[in-house]
Design a protein around this motif. Structure first.
Motif, PDB file in Angstrom:
ATOM      1  N   ASN A 179      -2.664 -10.497  56.647  1.00 33.21           N
ATOM      2  CA  ASN A 179      -2.130 -10.973  57.917  1.00 33.21           C
ATOM      3  C   ASN A 179      -0.801 -11.655  57.670  1.00 33.21           C
ATOM      4  OD1 ASN A 179      -2.597 -10.972  60.584  1.00 33.21           O
ATOM      5  ND2 ASN A 179      -3.890 -12.789  60.610  1.00 33.21           N
ATOM      6  N   ILE A 180       0.051 -11.655  58.663  1.00 34.39           N
ATOM      7  CA  ILE A 180       1.257 -12.468  58.581  1.00 34.39           C
ATOM      8  C   ILE A 180       1.271 -13.389  59.791  1.00 34.39           C
ATOM      9  CG2 ILE A 180       3.774 -12.515  58.557  1.00 34.39           C
ATOM     10  CD1 ILE A 180       3.733  -9.772  57.255  1.00 34.39           C
ATOM     11  N   ASP A 181       1.202 -14.656  59.536  1.00 33.76           N
ATOM     12  CA  ASP A 181       1.248 -15.629  60.622  1.00 33.76           C
ATOM     13  C   ASP A 181       2.648 -16.193  60.727  1.00 33.76           C
ATOM     14  OD1 ASP A 181      -1.406 -15.290  60.953  1.00 33.76           O
ATOM     15  OD2 ASP A 181      -2.008 -17.188  60.031  1.00 33.76           O
ATOM     16  N   VAL A 182       3.214 -16.086  61.893  1.00 30.68           N
ATOM     17  CA  VAL A 182       4.495 -16.753  62.142  1.00 30.68           C
ATOM     18  C   VAL A 182       4.275 -17.736  63.281  1.00 30.68           C
ATOM     19  CG1 VAL A 182       6.899 -16.491  62.846  1.00 30.68           C
ATOM     20  CG2 VAL A 182       5.828 -14.751  61.402  1.00 30.68           C
ATOM     21  N   ILE A 183       4.477 -18.994  62.981  1.00 33.49           N
ATOM     22  CA  ILE A 183       4.310 -20.026  64.005  1.00 33.49           C
ATOM     23  C   ILE A 183       5.622 -20.789  64.164  1.00 33.49           C
ATOM     24  CG2 ILE A 183       3.034 -22.055  64.736  1.00 33.49           C
ATOM     25  CD1 ILE A 183       0.705 -21.158  63.034  1.00 33.49           C
ATOM     26  N   VAL A 184       6.197 -20.672  65.340  1.00 37.67           N
ATOM     27  CA  VAL A 184       7.414 -21.414  65.641  1.00 37.67           C
ATOM     28  C   VAL A 184       6.983 -22.715  66.307  1.00 37.67           C
ATOM     29  CG1 VAL A 184       9.583 -21.417  66.934  1.00 37.67           C
ATOM     30  CG2 VAL A 184       8.703 -19.278  65.958  1.00 37.67           C
ATOM     31  N   ARG A 185       7.184 -23.813  65.616  1.00 40.66           N
ATOM     32  CA  ARG A 185       6.709 -25.104  66.125  1.00 40.66           C
ATOM     33  C   ARG A 185       7.823 -25.818  66.873  1.00 40.66           C
ATOM     34  NH1 ARG A 185       1.902 -26.395  63.534  1.00 40.66           N
ATOM     35  NH2 ARG A 185       1.404 -24.839  61.930  1.00 40.66           N
ATOM     36  N   VAL A 186       7.531 -26.162  68.107  1.00 36.88           N
ATOM     37  CA  VAL A 186       8.542 -26.850  68.926  1.00 36.88           C
ATOM     38  C   VAL A 186       7.904 -28.039  69.632  1.00 36.88           C
ATOM     39  CG1 VAL A 186       9.855 -24.739  69.346  1.00 36.88           C
ATOM     40  CG2 VAL A 186       8.052 -25.412  70.938  1.00 36.88           C
ATOM     41  N   ILE A 219       3.650 -25.358  71.046  1.00 36.66           N
ATOM     42  CA  ILE A 219       4.240 -26.570  71.607  1.00 36.66           C
ATOM     43  C   ILE A 219       3.374 -27.742  71.178  1.00 36.66           C
ATOM     44  CG2 ILE A 219       5.020 -27.720  73.716  1.00 36.66           C
ATOM     45  CD1 ILE A 219       5.321 -24.988  74.985  1.00 36.66           C
ATOM     46  N   GLU A 220       3.857 -28.466  70.167  1.00 35.22           N
ATOM     47  CA  GLU A 220       3.018 -29.429  69.464  1.00 35.22           C
ATOM     48  C   GLU A 220       2.478 -30.539  70.351  1.00 35.22           C
ATOM     49  OE1 GLU A 220       5.511 -30.629  66.164  1.00 35.22           O
ATOM     50  OE2 GLU A 220       4.798 -28.942  64.968  1.00 35.22           O
ATOM     51  N   ILE A 234       4.905 -14.625  71.174  1.00 36.19           N
ATOM     52  CA  ILE A 234       6.257 -14.092  71.093  1.00 36.19           C
ATOM     53  C   ILE A 234       6.114 -12.623  70.723  1.00 36.19           C
ATOM     54  CG2 ILE A 234       8.486 -14.194  69.937  1.00 36.19           C
ATOM     55  CD1 ILE A 234       7.850 -17.062  69.128  1.00 36.19           C
ATOM     56  N   VAL A 245      -4.649 -21.017  62.976  1.00 38.12           N
ATOM     57  CA  VAL A 245      -4.788 -22.415  62.591  1.00 38.12           C
ATOM     58  C   VAL A 245      -3.450 -23.095  62.838  1.00 38.12           C
ATOM     59  CG1 VAL A 245      -5.460 -23.992  60.767  1.00 38.12           C
ATOM     60  CG2 VAL A 245      -6.388 -21.678  60.808  1.00 38.12           C
ATOM     61  N   VAL A 246      -3.309 -23.699  63.999  1.00 35.86           N
ATOM     62  CA  VAL A 246      -2.050 -24.363  64.309  1.00 35.86           C
ATOM     63  C   VAL A 246      -2.090 -25.817  63.908  1.00 35.86           C
ATOM     64  CG1 VAL A 246      -1.193 -22.929  66.179  1.00 35.86           C
ATOM     65  CG2 VAL A 246      -2.906 -24.680  66.669  1.00 35.86           C
ATOM     66  N   ASP A 247      -3.276 -26.364  63.881  1.00 30.86           N
ATOM     67  CA  ASP A 247      -3.424 -27.787  63.654  1.00 30.86           C
ATOM     68  C   ASP A 247      -4.606 -27.997  62.737  1.00 30.86           C
ATOM     69  OD1 ASP A 247      -4.690 -30.516  64.403  1.00 30.86           O
ATOM     70  OD2 ASP A 247      -2.659 -30.610  65.220  1.00 30.86           O
ATOM     71  N   ILE A 287      11.306 -10.134  67.186  1.00 30.94           N
ATOM     72  CA  ILE A 287      11.384 -10.671  65.839  1.00 30.94           C
ATOM     73  C   ILE A 287      11.574  -9.546  64.844  1.00 30.94           C
ATOM     74  CG2 ILE A 287      10.090 -11.783  63.997  1.00 30.94           C
ATOM     75  CD1 ILE A 287       8.888 -13.617  65.890  1.00 30.94           C
TER      76      ILE A 287
END
Lengths: 150, 150
Positions: A134-141, A105-106, A114, A85-87, A119
């Motif tokens: 679960n572990i969600d890691v989202i790097v937002r750029v 990439i927003e 990645i 779920v990014v958005d 990491i």
DNA sequence: TTACATGCAAAGCATTTGCAGATAA
DNA sequence: TTATCTGCAAATGCTTTGCATGTAA
């Protein structure tokens, strides 16, 4: 009799997925096989329900959105794919089963993987009363060209 | 003349928020002050638009959902709060401005903070063509009692 | 044969939008 | 006064659901 009986190939994601579907007890219907093929025959993907719908259409087939959503949910429960779920208004489904995190990439709405070995995530141990899911890691750029304020 | 002129207190989150609102040029209307008070006068929170609506009602006021959503968006742009998308169909807004990550208890729909000093996240450096906006880390867990499959 | 799956259309729901009326300064 | 804000109701868009029909084994 469903005629999709190929030899099981432990290195082919589609083959693995089909095996898991059969083992799980749900019927490997034509729709499910078509969707599994699109999902797993093209490498790791981050695909939306609508993308899937369109790709089915490109093959001159048609699968209803209801079935696509149903199937995505089942595949998620089976652990074949993972919902990300990014958005707020769109879920993507991730076919990569290796542990990894996401670069989002927003301004493009695109997700890239990645690899985990880049990491190092040291979490405090999860309390015994909880099951880690679960572990969600989202790097937002954002693209540099898109220089809207903050 | 808006009568909310208290002395600026650099240790009070509400006071800081009001100052930022004034400095940003948007009008500190009654609605915005009421919402800021609910958000920042009760410690760190993870609150939904609907929760906010209900809390306003508990104070025998009424602010429309449209205004609540507008205000949450503005506060997010100002950096007063952060939107966290834990679930497809609901956004939460986080009033904690310190760097931290989230523990999401899926069957309860609740979010708890994990202080950053408990996590060691070594990310590969973000390419120069991208602006880092945010890093979301969500640890998804379920209560043990809730032992549905996978 | 029969339990399970599909597809259509309708429903659901969080969020956004258009716009007329209200308000801050 | 005037730009800005608010609130209602309608619109949006993704996702889910009800239910009649279709299908795998």
């Amino acid at each position: 009799m469903v005629n999709n009986s190929k030899v099981y190939d432990p290195f082919d994601a589609y083959s693995i997925a089909l095996k898991k579907i059969e083992e799980s007890g749900i019927i490997p219907t034509k729709q499910r096989r078509v969707l599994a093929k699109i999902l797993f025959k093209k490498g790791n993907r981050h695909i939306s329900a609508e993308d899937l719908y369109d790709e089915v259409k490109q093959e001159d087939r048609k699968i209803s959105m209801a079935t696509i959503y149903n199937t995505l949910k089942q595949f998620t429960i089976l652990g074949l794919i993972r919902e990300i779920v990014v958005d707020k208004n769109k879920s993507l489904y991730d076919t990569n089963n290796e542990p990894h995190y996401h670069l989002y990439i927003e301004d493009e709405g695109k997700v890239h993987d990645i690899p985990t070995n880049n990491i190092n995530l040291d979490l405090p141990s999860v309390p015994a009363c909880l099951n880690l899911h679960n572990i969600d890691v989202i790097v937002r750029v954002r693209s540099v060209k898109d220089n809207k304020k903050s």
